[in-house]
Motif scaffolding. Structure first.
Motif, PDB file in Angstrom:
ATOM      1  N   ASN A 151       0.816  -1.212   0.000  1.00  0.00           N
ATOM      2  CA  ASN A 151       0.000   0.000   0.000  1.00  0.00           C
ATOM      3  C   ASN A 151       0.852   1.266   0.000  1.00  0.00           C
ATOM      4  N   LEU A 152       2.046   1.162   0.587  1.00  0.00           N
ATOM      5  CA  LEU A 152       2.952   2.307   0.638  1.00  0.00           C
ATOM      6  C   LEU A 152       3.761   2.455  -0.645  1.00  0.00           C
ATOM      7  N   GLN A 153       3.898   1.386  -1.403  1.00  0.00           N
ATOM      8  CA  GLN A 153       4.738   1.385  -2.599  1.00  0.00           C
ATOM      9  C   GLN A 153       4.349   2.511  -3.561  1.00  0.00           C
ATOM     10  N   PRO A 154       5.298   3.391  -3.914  1.00  0.00           N
ATOM     11  CA  PRO A 154       4.969   4.512  -4.802  1.00  0.00           C
ATOM     12  C   PRO A 154       5.045   4.113  -6.270  1.00  0.00           C
ATOM     13  N   GLU A 155       4.292   4.828  -7.069  1.00  0.00           N
ATOM     14  CA  GLU A 155       4.447   4.680  -8.518  1.00  0.00           C
ATOM     15  C   GLU A 155       5.684   5.451  -8.983  1.00  0.00           C
ATOM     16  N   ILE A 156       5.879   6.630  -8.411  1.00  0.00           N
ATOM     17  CA  ILE A 156       7.054   7.444  -8.737  1.00  0.00           C
ATOM     18  C   ILE A 156       7.797   7.757  -7.450  1.00  0.00           C
ATOM     19  N   LEU A 157       9.091   7.521  -7.462  1.00  0.00           N
ATOM     20  CA  LEU A 157       9.971   7.906  -6.360  1.00  0.00           C
ATOM     21  C   LEU A 157      10.860   9.041  -6.851  1.00  0.00           C
ATOM     22  N   LEU A 158      10.804  10.179  -6.159  1.00  0.00           N
ATOM     23  CA  LEU A 158      11.653  11.328  -6.484  1.00  0.00           C
ATOM     24  C   LEU A 158      12.642  11.528  -5.346  1.00  0.00           C
ATOM     25  N   THR A 159      13.938  11.501  -5.658  1.00  0.00           N
ATOM     26  CA  THR A 159      14.955  11.664  -4.622  1.00  0.00           C
ATOM     27  C   THR A 159      15.882  12.829  -4.954  1.00  0.00           C
ATOM     28  N   PHE A 160      16.401  13.431  -3.904  1.00  0.00           N
ATOM     29  CA  PHE A 160      17.501  14.388  -4.037  1.00  0.00           C
ATOM     30  C   PHE A 160      18.261  14.405  -2.720  1.00  0.00           C
ATOM     31  N   GLY A 161      19.417  15.044  -2.727  1.00  0.00           N
ATOM     32  CA  GLY A 161      20.278  15.016  -1.550  1.00  0.00           C
ATOM     33  C   GLY A 161      21.260  13.857  -1.623  1.00  0.00           C
ATOM     34  N   GLY A 162      22.039  13.706  -0.534  1.00  0.00           N
ATOM     35  CA  GLY A 162      23.074  12.684  -0.482  1.00  0.00           C
ATOM     36  C   GLY A 162      22.554  11.326  -0.078  1.00  0.00           C
ATOM     37  N   LEU A 163      23.437  10.536   0.538  1.00  0.00           N
ATOM     38  CA  LEU A 163      23.132   9.136   0.814  1.00  0.00           C
ATOM     39  C   LEU A 163      22.081   8.977   1.913  1.00  0.00           C
ATOM     40  N   ILE A 164      21.357   7.869   1.843  1.00  0.00           N
ATOM     41  CA  ILE A 164      20.276   7.564   2.774  1.00  0.00           C
ATOM     42  C   ILE A 164      20.811   6.739   3.942  1.00  0.00           C
ATOM     43  N   VAL A 165      20.419   7.101   5.161  1.00  0.00           N
ATOM     44  CA  VAL A 165      20.840   6.369   6.362  1.00  0.00           C
ATOM     45  C   VAL A 165      20.006   5.111   6.562  1.00  0.00           C
ATOM     46  N   SER A 166      18.691   5.235   6.441  1.00  0.00           N
ATOM     47  CA  SER A 166      17.778   4.162   6.824  1.00  0.00           C
ATOM     48  C   SER A 166      17.941   2.907   5.965  1.00  0.00           C
ATOM     49  N   LYS A 167      18.345   1.822   6.600  1.00  0.00           N
ATOM     50  CA  LYS A 167      18.394   0.538   5.899  1.00  0.00           C
ATOM     51  C   LYS A 167      16.996   0.028   5.597  1.00  0.00           C
ATOM     52  N   LYS A 168      16.061   0.378   6.445  1.00  0.00           N
ATOM     53  CA  LYS A 168      14.699  -0.137   6.287  1.00  0.00           C
ATOM     54  C   LYS A 168      14.030   0.436   5.042  1.00  0.00           C
ATOM     55  N   ILE A 169      14.226   1.730   4.774  1.00  0.00           N
ATOM     56  CA  ILE A 169      13.607   2.307   3.573  1.00  0.00           C
ATOM     57  C   ILE A 169      14.282   1.767   2.322  1.00  0.00           C
ATOM     58  N   LYS A 170      15.589   1.504   2.418  1.00  0.00           N
ATOM     59  CA  LYS A 170      16.288   0.929   1.264  1.00  0.00           C
ATOM     60  C   LYS A 170      15.787  -0.488   0.981  1.00  0.00           C
ATOM     61  N   ALA A 171      15.619  -1.269   2.041  1.00  0.00           N
ATOM     62  CA  ALA A 171      15.129  -2.640   1.856  1.00  0.00           C
ATOM     63  C   ALA A 171      13.710  -2.632   1.288  1.00  0.00           C
ATOM     64  N   PHE A 172      12.868  -1.723   1.788  1.00  0.00           N
ATOM     65  CA  PHE A 172      11.491  -1.627   1.316  1.00  0.00           C
ATOM     66  C   PHE A 172      11.431  -1.278  -0.177  1.00  0.00           C
ATOM     67  N   LEU A 173      12.187  -0.249  -0.586  1.00  0.00           N
ATOM     68  CA  LEU A 173      12.102   0.213  -1.973  1.00  0.00           C
ATOM     69  C   LEU A 173      12.837  -0.704  -2.947  1.00  0.00           C
ATOM     70  N   ARG A 174      13.739  -1.523  -2.447  1.00  0.00           N
ATOM     71  CA  ARG A 174      14.379  -2.512  -3.321  1.00  0.00           C
ATOM     72  C   ARG A 174      13.459  -3.706  -3.566  1.00  0.00           C
ATOM     73  N   LYS A 175      12.645  -4.031  -2.580  1.00  0.00           N
ATOM     74  CA  LYS A 175      11.705  -5.148  -2.751  1.00  0.00           C
ATOM     75  C   LYS A 175      10.439  -4.689  -3.462  1.00  0.00           C
ATOM     76  N   HIS A 176       9.926  -3.524  -3.048  1.00  0.00           N
ATOM     77  CA  HIS A 176       8.705  -2.979  -3.646  1.00  0.00           C
ATOM     78  C   HIS A 176       9.097  -1.772  -4.495  1.00  0.00           C
ATOM     79  N   LYS A 177       9.659  -2.071  -5.640  1.00  0.00           N
ATOM     80  CA  LYS A 177      10.249  -1.021  -6.473  1.00  0.00           C
ATOM     81  C   LYS A 177       9.187  -0.079  -7.042  1.00  0.00           C
ATOM     82  N   PRO A 178       9.514   1.218  -7.119  1.00  0.00           N
ATOM     83  CA  PRO A 178       8.624   2.136  -7.832  1.00  0.00           C
ATOM     84  C   PRO A 178       8.685   1.862  -9.334  1.00  0.00           C
TER      85      PRO A 178
END
Length: 582
Positions: free
Chosen positions: A300-327
């Motif tokens: 339900n949280l999985q986005p159709e479009i992911l827009l990113t800016f800025g440097g590297l991401i700290v959260s491992k959990k958001i990385k794991a989520f978006l790698r499994k439930h790819k936009p």
């Protein structure tokens, strides 16, 4: 004013001045004497003497991080240069402008067994924006036929020599200009390797060279019409859009663009502690929100479009989520690079976020959607459970962070150490007036204290570093520094080892684990504080911590360090139960 006699040293120094590089961090050495003489005798430059090159480079990085302009580090030849490498790598991945000026032996003295000599050419090749390898000056008094046999049969030896000298001067000027311009335009580290022959300490009253400063080319702020039109159409057709912001400079994004994003119910904006972005409609503390989610929730949280800016991401959990439930699409906005962090990158938009939003947000539609309202409900629920849990727990790392972060003075600077420190901080919503920094380029523990001190030197605002015990001890030479302002504060969470390893999967409470992973110890910062002139205090419970913080930030004649001892065998249980309880 005194100048080094060597023309190459004069050239480097004059071009640094012409391009406005004011802060020069010097580590002692003989081969670099011409540079040291030139920089320290010129009142334009603010020079610092720091013996440990690794600390010196991170100190320089902290200054550059704050000023957003290049600082320079100067070292002698040999292994001194290699000690810059951790900070160079951090600057490379964090887009911090750093100019490395290394003295070197002449080419004919390399590889022949001379002391303090290594192969310095392109030594940072995998983590540098540009390497300039300069050429040795030709001395007017050189015995041409002896030193340069090619001249033996030439008739116009002097004319040829003068031409060769001018060619070398032109080459060196071009290379120095190019390196420094890249540090400015691409915001990252560059290396200028400078060979000097003896004598090294001779000085003159007048300059013998007048190098030309070449201006850097400014990149145009533009987006191809076809790319912009495609982004607008796709965005308007999507019902679930996620904006995820990594490391970001404070006040970097115009508030008007944040307000527009916040009004759209089809858009969720996730921020991190290091994002330095705040809005009531945004979603900070990512791990607190998504850690308890089940697979159906993630869909339900999985986005159709992911827009990113800025440097590297700290959260491992958001990385794991978006790698499994790819936009379906991932767009990244950045002038210089776009990491395919979630293995779904579809559009690299090569401009600044402000410019992109100025062209983009005026053309997109604000949609009615239950995407953000539903997740606002989740956010509210998580915050309530977060507060309830914190009221019930015993003194621990998590409790200590709650108290510390609630007492950081507003409108000050917070530097975070890596590993556990930055991850604990991610669980709390910080005051929007704080400016937060952390070395997330390489995420190493090796230079957090040195960087924080450089930051404190570059600012009039009070700077607080929160660090783990291993990180602080690892970089303890950072305190061997004569420039630490009295308003600088350090808070150490001492859980007698690498506490993060108790949270990660592994066999805890075994001799092997204690020695090689957690690395148990009984060290404290007390004697270091005595040696380096810090006011020291230690606490180990809630009431003492609260009492200490009441006066910790008051004015003093010394910088202060507060060491908080927490129960290492309880900290991991408290944190793991936290995620279950919320």
């Amino acid at each position: 004013m005194k100048h080094p006699k060597i023309p190459l040293a004069q050239t480097v120094i004059q071009l640094c001045k012409a391009k406005g590089i004011k802060h020069i961090i010097i580590s002692p050495g003989s081969r670099s004497a011409p540079l040291t003489i030139g920089f320290t005798n010129n009142p334009f430059f603010k020079c610092y003497s720091i013996v440990d090159e690794r600390c010196a480079a991170f100190f320089a990085l902290g200054i550059a991080q704050q000023l957003q302009e290049p600082t320079a580090v100067v070292c002698t030849s040999g292994s001194a240069l290699l000690n810059y490498y951790p900070a160079v790598a951090e600057a490379f991945y964090s887009d911090v402008p750093l100019v490395v000026l290394s003295a070197d032996r002449p080419k004919h003295l390399i590889g022949v067994g001379d002391g303090q000599t290594i192969n310095q050419k392109n030594v940072f090749k995998n983590h540098i924006l540009y390497s300039a390898n300069l050429k040795l000056d030709l001395d007017e008094k050189v015995e041409v036929e002896e030193e340069l046999p090619i001249f033996k049969n030439l008739e116009n030896k002097l004319e040829t020599l003068l031409g060769l000298k001018q060619g070398i001067q032109d080459f060196n000027e071009t290379e120095i200009n190019k390196a420094i311009n890249i540090a400015f335009s691409k915001s990252g580290p560059v290396h200028v390797n400078i060979p000097f022959d003896e004598p090294l300490y001779d000085m003159v009253d007048d300059l013998s060279v007048n190098p030309k400063s070449i201006s850097a080319e400014n990149k145009p702020l533009e987006i191809e019409d076809s790319i912009l039109e495609s982004c607008i159409n796709d965005w308007n057709a999507a019902s679930k859009k996620m904006v995820l912001v990594g490391v970001n400079q404070p006040n970097d994004i115009e508030q008007q663009w944040l307000d527009i994003l916040a009004k759209d119910d089809s858009v969720i904006v996730f921020t991190e502690t290091t994002s330095n972005l705040h809005h009531n409609e945004f979603f900070p503390s990512i791990d607190k929100i998504i850690a308890p989610l089940k697979d159906e929730d993630f869909k339900n949280l999985q986005p159709e479009i992911l827009l990113t800016f800025g440097g590297l991401i700290v959260s491992k959990k958001i990385k794991a989520f978006l790698r499994k439930h790819k936009p379906k699409q991932h767009w990244h906005i950045d002038f210089n690079k776009a990491n395919d962090t979630f293995f779904s990158l579809s559009q690299w938009i090569k401009t600044t976020p402000n410019y992109f939003f100025s062209k983009f947000l005026s053309e997109v539609k604000t949609e009615e959607s239950d995407y953000k309202p539903n997740w606002n409900t989740v956010k509210s629920l998580r915050n309530n459970k977060h507060n309830t849990y914190l009221k019930a727990i015993d003194f621990s790392d998590l409790k200590a962070f709650e108290i510390i972060l609630n007492n950081i003075p507003n409108h000050t600077i917070l530097q975070l150490g890596n590993s556990s420190t930055v991850r604990y901080a991610q669980l709390f919503d910080l005051d929007k007036t704080l400016k937060v920094f952390c070395n997330r380029g390489t995420s190493g523990i090796d230079g957090s204290t040195s960087t924080a001190i450089g930051c404190a030197v570059a600012n009039t605002k009070q700077t607080t570093l929160i660090s783990g015990d291993l990180s602080f001890i690892y970089d303890s030479n950072a305190l061997w520094n004569n420039y630490i302002p009295n308003h600088f504060r350090i808070i150490i969470i001492n859980n007698q080892g690498g506490g993060i390893f108790r949270i990660l999967p592994g066999q805890k409470n075994t001799e092997n684990f204690d020695r090689y992973f957690e690395t148990k110890h009984q060290l404290t910062a007390e004697h270091l504080c005595k040696m380096y002139g810090f006011e020291y205090e230690s606490v180990s419970n809630v009431s003492d911590l609260k009492n200490s913080l009441n006066s910790f930030y008051s004015e003093s004649d010394q910088p202060k360090l507060l060491e908080i001892f927490t129960p290492k065998n309880l900290n991991d249980e408290v944190l793991l139960h936290y995620f279950k309880s919320i």
